[in-house]
Design a protein around this motif. Structure first.
Motif, PDB file in Angstrom:
ATOM      1  N   PHE A   1      -1.736  10.086   1.115  1.00  0.00           N
ATOM      2  CA  PHE A   1      -1.367   9.475   2.386  1.00  0.00           C
ATOM      3  C   PHE A   1      -1.810   8.008   2.365  1.00  0.00           C
ATOM      4  O   PHE A   1      -2.843   7.678   1.774  1.00  0.00           O
ATOM      5  N   SER A   2      -1.048   7.160   3.049  1.00  0.00           N
ATOM      6  CA  SER A   2      -1.472   5.760   3.157  1.00  0.00           C
ATOM      7  C   SER A   2      -1.091   5.207   4.521  1.00  0.00           C
ATOM      8  O   SER A   2      -0.132   5.682   5.154  1.00  0.00           O
ATOM      9  N   LEU A   3      -1.850   4.212   4.971  1.00  0.00           N
ATOM     10  CA  LEU A   3      -1.636   3.560   6.265  1.00  0.00           C
ATOM     11  C   LEU A   3      -1.753   2.055   6.100  1.00  0.00           C
ATOM     12  O   LEU A   3      -2.581   1.559   5.320  1.00  0.00           O
ATOM     13  N   ARG A   4      -0.918   1.354   6.884  1.00  0.00           N
ATOM     14  CA  ARG A   4      -1.015  -0.100   6.909  1.00  0.00           C
ATOM     15  C   ARG A   4      -0.560  -0.582   8.280  1.00  0.00           C
ATOM     16  O   ARG A   4       0.392  -0.051   8.859  1.00  0.00           O
ATOM     17  N   ALA A   5      -1.240  -1.605   8.827  1.00  0.00           N
ATOM     18  CA  ALA A   5      -0.885  -2.169  10.131  1.00  0.00           C
ATOM     19  C   ALA A   5      -0.241  -3.540   9.934  1.00  0.00           C
ATOM     20  O   ALA A   5      -0.704  -4.348   9.126  1.00  0.00           O
ATOM     21  N   LEU A   6       0.854  -3.782  10.685  1.00  0.00           N
ATOM     22  CA  LEU A   6       1.581  -5.051  10.591  1.00  0.00           C
ATOM     23  C   LEU A   6       1.803  -5.612  11.990  1.00  0.00           C
ATOM     24  O   LEU A   6       1.963  -4.860  12.962  1.00  0.00           O
ATOM     25  N   ASP A   7       1.824  -6.952  12.088  1.00  0.00           N
ATOM     26  CA  ASP A   7       2.182  -7.551  13.367  1.00  0.00           C
ATOM     27  C   ASP A   7       3.701  -7.709  13.429  1.00  0.00           C
ATOM     28  O   ASP A   7       4.424  -7.307  12.505  1.00  0.00           O
ATOM     29  N   THR A   8       4.212  -8.292  14.513  1.00  0.00           N
ATOM     30  CA  THR A   8       5.661  -8.417  14.696  1.00  0.00           C
ATOM     31  C   THR A   8       6.300  -9.319  13.651  1.00  0.00           C
ATOM     32  O   THR A   8       7.511  -9.233  13.413  1.00  0.00           O
ATOM     33  N   GLY A   9       5.523 -10.159  13.012  1.00  0.00           N
ATOM     34  CA  GLY A   9       6.043 -11.037  11.970  1.00  0.00           C
ATOM     35  C   GLY A   9       5.927 -10.447  10.583  1.00  0.00           C
ATOM     36  O   GLY A   9       6.281 -11.099   9.601  1.00  0.00           O
ATOM     37  N   GLY A  10       5.409  -9.206  10.472  1.00  0.00           N
ATOM     38  CA  GLY A  10       5.284  -8.556   9.175  1.00  0.00           C
ATOM     39  C   GLY A  10       4.002  -8.857   8.437  1.00  0.00           C
ATOM     40  O   GLY A  10       3.842  -8.472   7.278  1.00  0.00           O
ATOM     41  N   GLN A  11       3.074  -9.562   9.100  1.00  0.00           N
ATOM     42  CA  GLN A  11       1.795  -9.872   8.470  1.00  0.00           C
ATOM     43  C   GLN A  11       0.829  -8.691   8.610  1.00  0.00           C
ATOM     44  O   GLN A  11       0.803  -8.010   9.647  1.00  0.00           O
ATOM     45  N   VAL A  12       0.035  -8.466   7.552  1.00  0.00           N
ATOM     46  CA  VAL A  12      -0.895  -7.341   7.540  1.00  0.00           C
ATOM     47  C   VAL A  12      -2.058  -7.599   8.490  1.00  0.00           C
ATOM     48  O   VAL A  12      -2.626  -8.707   8.519  1.00  0.00           O
ATOM     49  N   LEU A  13      -2.388  -6.566   9.277  1.00  0.00           N
ATOM     50  CA  LEU A  13      -3.534  -6.638  10.192  1.00  0.00           C
ATOM     51  C   LEU A  13      -4.653  -5.751   9.664  1.00  0.00           C
ATOM     52  O   LEU A  13      -4.387  -4.707   9.050  1.00  0.00           O
TER      53      LEU A  13
ATOM     54  N   ASP B   1       7.407   5.879   6.998  1.00  0.00           N
ATOM     55  CA  ASP B   1       7.829   5.791   8.399  1.00  0.00           C
ATOM     56  C   ASP B   1       7.044   4.657   9.074  1.00  0.00           C
ATOM     57  O   ASP B   1       5.831   4.535   8.884  1.00  0.00           O
ATOM     58  N   THR B   2       7.757   3.834   9.833  1.00  0.00           N
ATOM     59  CA  THR B   2       7.113   2.733  10.549  1.00  0.00           C
ATOM     60  C   THR B   2       7.350   2.906  12.039  1.00  0.00           C
ATOM     61  O   THR B   2       8.505   3.005  12.482  1.00  0.00           O
ATOM     62  N   GLN B   3       6.269   2.958  12.804  1.00  0.00           N
ATOM     63  CA  GLN B   3       6.347   3.169  14.244  1.00  0.00           C
ATOM     64  C   GLN B   3       5.357   2.241  14.950  1.00  0.00           C
ATOM     65  O   GLN B   3       4.385   1.777  14.354  1.00  0.00           O
ATOM     66  N   ALA B   4       5.640   2.005  16.240  1.00  0.00           N
ATOM     67  CA  ALA B   4       4.690   1.245  17.050  1.00  0.00           C
ATOM     68  C   ALA B   4       3.374   2.013  17.140  1.00  0.00           C
ATOM     69  O   ALA B   4       3.362   3.249  17.167  1.00  0.00           O
ATOM     70  N   MET B   5       2.284   1.291  17.157  1.00  0.00           N
ATOM     71  CA  MET B   5       0.958   1.913  17.190  1.00  0.00           C
ATOM     72  C   MET B   5       0.836   2.834  18.395  1.00  0.00           C
ATOM     73  O   MET B   5       1.074   2.443  19.535  1.00  0.00           O
ATOM     74  N   ARG B   6       0.491   4.099  18.138  1.00  0.00           N
ATOM     75  CA  ARG B   6       0.297   5.072  19.202  1.00  0.00           C
ATOM     76  C   ARG B   6      -1.176   5.118  19.578  1.00  0.00           C
ATOM     77  O   ARG B   6      -2.034   5.424  18.749  1.00  0.00           O
ATOM     78  N   GLN B   7      -1.435   4.807  20.834  1.00  0.00           N
ATOM     79  CA  GLN B   7      -2.817   4.759  21.298  1.00  0.00           C
ATOM     80  C   GLN B   7      -3.260   6.104  21.840  1.00  0.00           C
ATOM     81  O   GLN B   7      -2.439   7.001  22.074  1.00  0.00           O
ATOM     82  N   GLY B   8      -4.551   6.223  22.052  1.00  0.00           N
ATOM     83  CA  GLY B   8      -5.099   7.489  22.505  1.00  0.00           C
ATOM     84  C   GLY B   8      -4.578   7.920  23.858  1.00  0.00           C
ATOM     85  O   GLY B   8      -4.502   9.113  24.161  1.00  0.00           O
ATOM     86  N   SER B   9      -4.208   6.978  24.699  1.00  0.00           N
ATOM     87  CA  SER B   9      -3.710   7.302  26.038  1.00  0.00           C
ATOM     88  C   SER B   9      -2.294   7.849  26.022  1.00  0.00           C
ATOM     89  O   SER B   9      -1.784   8.296  27.042  1.00  0.00           O
ATOM     90  N   GLY B  10      -1.651   7.798  24.881  1.00  0.00           N
ATOM     91  CA  GLY B  10      -0.265   8.239  24.778  1.00  0.00           C
ATOM     92  C   GLY B  10       0.719   7.093  24.801  1.00  0.00           C
ATOM     93  O   GLY B  10       1.889   7.267  24.443  1.00  0.00           O
ATOM     94  N   ALA B  11       0.256   5.917  25.219  1.00  0.00           N
ATOM     95  CA  ALA B  11       1.129   4.743  25.233  1.00  0.00           C
ATOM     96  C   ALA B  11       1.228   4.163  23.818  1.00  0.00           C
ATOM     97  O   ALA B  11       0.477   4.534  22.919  1.00  0.00           O
TER      98      ALA B  11
END
Length: 424
Positions: free
Chosen positions: A160-172, A126-136
């Motif tokens: 379980f695994s996690l990975r962060a990507l920017d809008t261009g698909g590059q790994v953060l 599942d890929t979702q926008a980063m959920r921050q602690g404030s709920g945003a």
């Protein structure tokens, strides 16, 4: 003050002369209007209603049936025939669709009907926008989360695994700051143990490749304080990307008891025009077991989903999974067939969780013999419920045909949809 006496007298005389005629004309007009309105209401009963089934082919005017044949007039408005045609097409569609969809038993179906069951052991991603602690959420950072399974039998593990990507698909760069797993309990029950999870990007354990920016961890409930927990285990992972904190949740359903186990022995038998796979199992707890398996053809193409739903006694048992003959014939399966990815569970009524899982059989389980297609039956599946429904739908179809034929005997009936649905 009213009209002068002479004018009032003249008016009375006028109405005396035309009054009876006017009354008669008005009454006739009302009767004709009433007859027309009642005919229009009777000519358009709701499709499938009792009124539609009992409607006469001609129209009733002042107590007689007028088919229009003698006068050369059409029997009724064109809308009447259109409604009868619509009723016939609906009855035909219902009959044909049901007959076509039940040609095979529910325990042996084309796997294309349930695409989510083709590869049940594939990771859930599942890929979702980063959920921050404030709920945003931060749309500039996409978090790709995956877990190897949702249901876990006793002794199984989940990764379980996690990975962060920017809008261009590059790994953060992503750093896990806290990760714990705990069983979800309800009010009045004792809190479950809390287990720490260790995420890493070292190419070991659940992590496939070192240094690729994806971090992974493994949860093995049987080796932790959750060994006896029965229900949903939730893993909460907190992380940081570019100095911003976020979190993600993973849920798995764990079954610590082992109601039955597979022995690994499988055989096949061509019986009653179908191919049956028999899997031996040692049943510890008697009850109703639901078992599913996937069948691939000789080309490796996913072909069918086979299942069973039977009550098993404690002790040695054989679970039968049937590959229906007509399904093989209709889709011209390439043989031999391979049975793979078998899973099963003991169904529990009025309980939460409602199942106790058997250990799954992942990958190839058994490959049969290359039987010739003509060895299988081309007969449709028959069952009491199917026969009953087809009989009722058939009555509706015959009634609709009779009504349309009686209304307009010279016009051909619309073509049936049965041939279309059978060729899909």
């Amino acid at each position: 003050m009213g009209a002068p006496p002479r004018r009032r007298f003249a008016a009375r005389q006028h109405w005396r002369r035309i009054g009876p005629v006017a009354v008669i004309v008005a009454l006739v007009a009302l009767v004709v209007l009433f007859a027309w309105l009642t005919h229009e209401e009777g000519a358009a009963p709701a499709p499938g209603s009792a009124a539609a089934a009992a409607a006469a082919p001609g129209r009733q005017i002042f107590g007689r049936i007028d088919s229009g044949a003698a006068s050369g007039r059409p029997a009724a408005a064109p809308g009447r025939r259109a409604r009868l045609v619509e009723n016939l097409q609906l009855a035909d569609r219902t009959f044909c669709s049901y007959r076509n969809s039940t040609r095979y038993p529910h325990t042996s179906r084309p796997i294309a009907e349930q695409p989510d069951q083709v590869y049940p052991n594939a990771p859930v991603i599942d890929t979702q926008a980063m959920r921050q602690g404030s709920g945003a959420s931060d749309p500039n950072v996409q978090i790709q989360a995956s877990q190897s399974r949702v249901y876990m039998a006793a002794g199984e593990t989940v990764s379980f695994s996690l990975r962060a990507l920017d809008t261009g698909g590059q790994v953060l760069p992503l750093m896990v700051t806290r990760a714990v797993a705990q069983g979800i309990t309800f009010k009045g029950s004792r809190a479950a143990a809390q287990v720490a999870l260790s995420f890493a990007d070292d190419g070991a354990g659940a992590d496939a490749f070192a240094g690729d920016g994806a971090v992974a961890a493994v949860l093995a409930p049987a080796q932790t304080g959750l060994a006896s927990f029965n229900g949903t285990i939730r893993a909460e992972v907190r992380y940081s990307v570019g100095g911003n904190a976020g979190s993600v949740l993973f849920d798995v359903i764990y079954s610590p008891e082992l109601p039955a186990r597979w022995t690994g022995q499988v055989r096949e038998a061509l019986e009653d025009g179908s191919l049956n796979f028999y899997l031996k199992a040692e049943v510890r707890q008697a009850g109703r077991y639901v078992v599913s398996g996937r069948v691939d053809d000789a080309r490796g193409k996913p072909f069918a989903l086979v299942s069973s739903n039977d009550v098993l006694d404690a002790g040695p048992n054989e679970v039968r999974l049937t590959m229906f003959g007509k399904l093989l014939r209709d889709q011209e399966a390439a043989l031999p067939l391979t049975l793979r990815d078998v899973d099963g569970y003991l169904l529990k009524e009025n309980a939460d969780p409602d199942r106790a899982l058997m250990p799954r059989l992942e990958g190839k389980v058994f490959t049969g013999k290359p039987h010739p297609l003509p060895a299988f039956s081309d007969a449709e599946w028959q069952g009491e419920e199917r026969s009953r429904y087809l009989a009722e739908f058939g009555k509706d179809l015959a009634r609709a045909r009779s009504e349309l034929a009686g209304f307009d005997p010279s016009a051909p009936l619309p073509p049936s949809e049965c041939a279309k649905t059978e060729n899909r």
